[in-house]
Design an enzyme around this catalytic site. Sequence first.
Site, mmCIF file in Angstrom:
data_model
loop_
_atom_site.group_PDB
_atom_site.id
_atom_site.type_symbol
_atom_site.label_atom_id
_atom_site.label_comp_id
_atom_site.label_asym_id
_atom_site.label_seq_id
_atom_site.Cartn_x
_atom_site.Cartn_y
_atom_site.Cartn_z
ATOM 1 N N ASP A 31 0.862 -1.182 0.000
ATOM 2 C CA ASP A 31 0.000 0.000 0.000
ATOM 3 C C ASP A 31 0.906 1.241 0.000
ATOM 4 O O ASP A 31 1.706 1.417 0.939
ATOM 5 C CB ASP A 31 -0.876 -0.038 1.266
ATOM 6 C CG ASP A 31 -1.770 1.184 1.389
ATOM 7 O OD1 ASP A 31 -1.682 2.094 0.537
ATOM 8 O OD2 ASP A 31 -2.554 1.229 2.364
ATOM 9 N N GLU A 83 30.352 6.434 5.465
ATOM 10 C CA GLU A 83 30.397 5.003 5.745
ATOM 11 C C GLU A 83 30.332 4.240 4.421
ATOM 12 O O GLU A 83 30.080 3.038 4.406
ATOM 13 C CB GLU A 83 29.278 4.584 6.683
ATOM 14 C CG GLU A 83 27.882 4.921 6.223
ATOM 15 C CD GLU A 83 26.829 4.490 7.224
ATOM 16 O OE1 GLU A 83 26.594 3.287 7.321
ATOM 17 O OE2 GLU A 83 26.258 5.359 7.905
ATOM 18 N N CYS A 115 26.356 6.743 10.512
ATOM 19 C CA CYS A 115 25.849 8.074 10.133
ATOM 20 C C CYS A 115 26.429 9.187 10.996
ATOM 21 O O CYS A 115 26.191 10.364 10.729
ATOM 22 C CB CYS A 115 24.327 8.118 10.241
ATOM 23 S SG CYS A 115 23.517 6.934 9.187
ATOM 24 N N HIS A 250 18.721 13.432 12.862
ATOM 25 C CA HIS A 250 19.193 12.493 11.840
ATOM 26 C C HIS A 250 17.941 11.843 11.244
ATOM 27 O O HIS A 250 17.071 11.377 11.980
ATOM 28 C CB HIS A 250 20.110 11.438 12.473
ATOM 29 C CG HIS A 250 20.372 10.287 11.544
ATOM 30 N ND1 HIS A 250 20.897 10.465 10.287
ATOM 31 C CD2 HIS A 250 20.128 8.951 11.667
ATOM 32 C CE1 HIS A 250 21.000 9.284 9.688
ATOM 33 N NE2 HIS A 250 20.526 8.360 10.495
#
Length: 417
Positions: A31, A83, A115, A250
Site C-alpha cells: 500500500d 560510511e 551516520c 538524523h
Amino acid sequence: MKKRVGIEALAVAVPRRYVDIEDLARARGVDPAKFTAGLGAKEMAVNDPGEDSVSLAATAAARLIQQQSVDTSKIGMLVVGTETGVDHSKPIASHVHGLLKLPRSMRTFDSQHACYGGTAGLMAAVEWIASGAGAGRTALVVCTDIARYGLKTAGEPTQGGGAVALLVSETPDLLAMDVGLNGVCTSDVYDFWRPVGRREALVDGHYSITCYLDAMAGAYRGWRQRAMEQGLVRWDSKLPSEQLSRILYHVPFCKMARKAHAQVRLCDLEDATASGPTTPEARDEAAKSQASYDAQVAKSLGLNARVGNVYTASLYLALAGQLHAEGAALANQRIGLLSYGSGCCAEFYSGVVGEKAAERMARADLDSVLAKRERVSVEEYERLMNLPYDAPEAIAPEPGTFRLAEIVEHRRKYAGA
Ligand code: HMG
C-alpha cells in the site's frame, strides 16, 4: 571574548536520478500509504556506479567553493565523513583534495562511525578552530554516502544517496555553534552494520529505532544539563526543548524525526520539576504533540523526503532544508541538532542561526539542484542497482560535477568539473 565558530555555508549534491516512492510501493505490492504516511517518504535518490561517494563528495565541495567564492588558500583541514568508503586505506578526502586541486598545506582525513562520522568530523573542525589551533584558517567538512539495503528488503524504501559540503569558520553565517554544550551517548550495539566486502548494509530495523531513541535521550539530557548551567534554557512554563526554535534530527526516513521529537519531549516531560502530565499515558500523549512537531520539526524535512537516507549527510540535508525554508525567519534564533550513528553514538548540540543565512542559502540554489533530476521507472532503478560497482556507465558528467570514469588496476579515475 569567546571565538564565534560554526558553519559559514553549505552545498548539496544528489544523484541525477530518483524513483517515486509510490511507484516503488506499487511494484512491491505494498500500500503506497505505508511508504508515504508510514515512513514519510516521497522520492528516493538512485545512483549509478559512476556516482560513487567520491564523485558526490567532490561535486558538493566544488559547488560550495564556486557558489560561495571560497578562498581555498585559507582551508587548513579537509574531513570527509562517510560510511561508503571506496578503499580500506586511501581516504576519500585525498581524492577530493586532488580533484579540487586544493593547496597542499592542509590536514586531510576520513571519519567513520556509521551516520555519525560527519558530525564527528564537523566537531573536530569546530574544536580545531575554537581552540585557536586553526590560526584563522577554515575547514571543509564533506558528508557523503550511498544508503543501500538491497532490492525487496524492508530497508529498500529507506535508501538514498548524496553529499553535503560544509565550510566551517569564524564567520558562521549559517550556524554559530554553542561550543562545549554538546551532549553525547554511546553504546556497543549491532543495530545496523556493513561487514567488510559487503555492498548492502545489514540491519535489525525495529531494534535500530529503539537504539536511536535510547541514545538520543542520553545525548539530549547531556546537552540540556549544560544548556541549563549556562542559562540558555530553564524549567519554565515552556519545556526546555520548546525553548529551541527548531530541532533537526538524523533522518533515516522522515517518520523517524517525528519519533525522535516525541522522545526529546518525553525526556522533558519525565524530568520536569513543575506540574505537568502525571501518568505515563498522559506523558506519552503530550510527547506526541502534533502542534509541537509542526512548529519545531516539519519544515526541516523537505529535502530528506525527496532524497531518502544519506547516512552522514542526513542531518545536514535537514539543516539545508530548514534554512532553505526559513533562513530569514530564524536569524538570531537558537536551534538544536541531533546526530545518530548506528553502532552507536548520538550527539545533541545547538547553535544560533546567522543573519546572513537566507542570503547564503539562496546561493546554494537547492531548488535547481533537485529540479535537474530525472525520474526513472522501477525497472530502470533495478537495472542501476544491479550494475557492478566497478564498471561505471560511460556518461559524460554534467557541467560542474564529477563522475567515476573507470577503475584501472584498483586505481579510481574521475572525470568532470
Ligand atoms: P517495516 O517493518 O517494513 O515497516 O520496516 P513497519 O511495519 O514498521 O511500518 C513502518 C510504519 O508504517 C509504521 O509506522 C506502520 O504503522 C506504518 P509506526 O508504527 O512506526 O509509526 N504503516 C502504514 N501507515 C499508513 N498506511 C499503511 C501502513 N502500513 C504500515 N498502509 C523499517 C520499517 C524502518 C524498520 C525498515 O524500513 C528498515 O529496516 N529501515 C532501515 C533501518 C532504519 O532506517 N533505522 C532507523 C534507525 S537507525 C538509524 O537511523 C541509523 C542509520 O541511518 C544507519 C547509520 O547510522 O549509518 C539507518
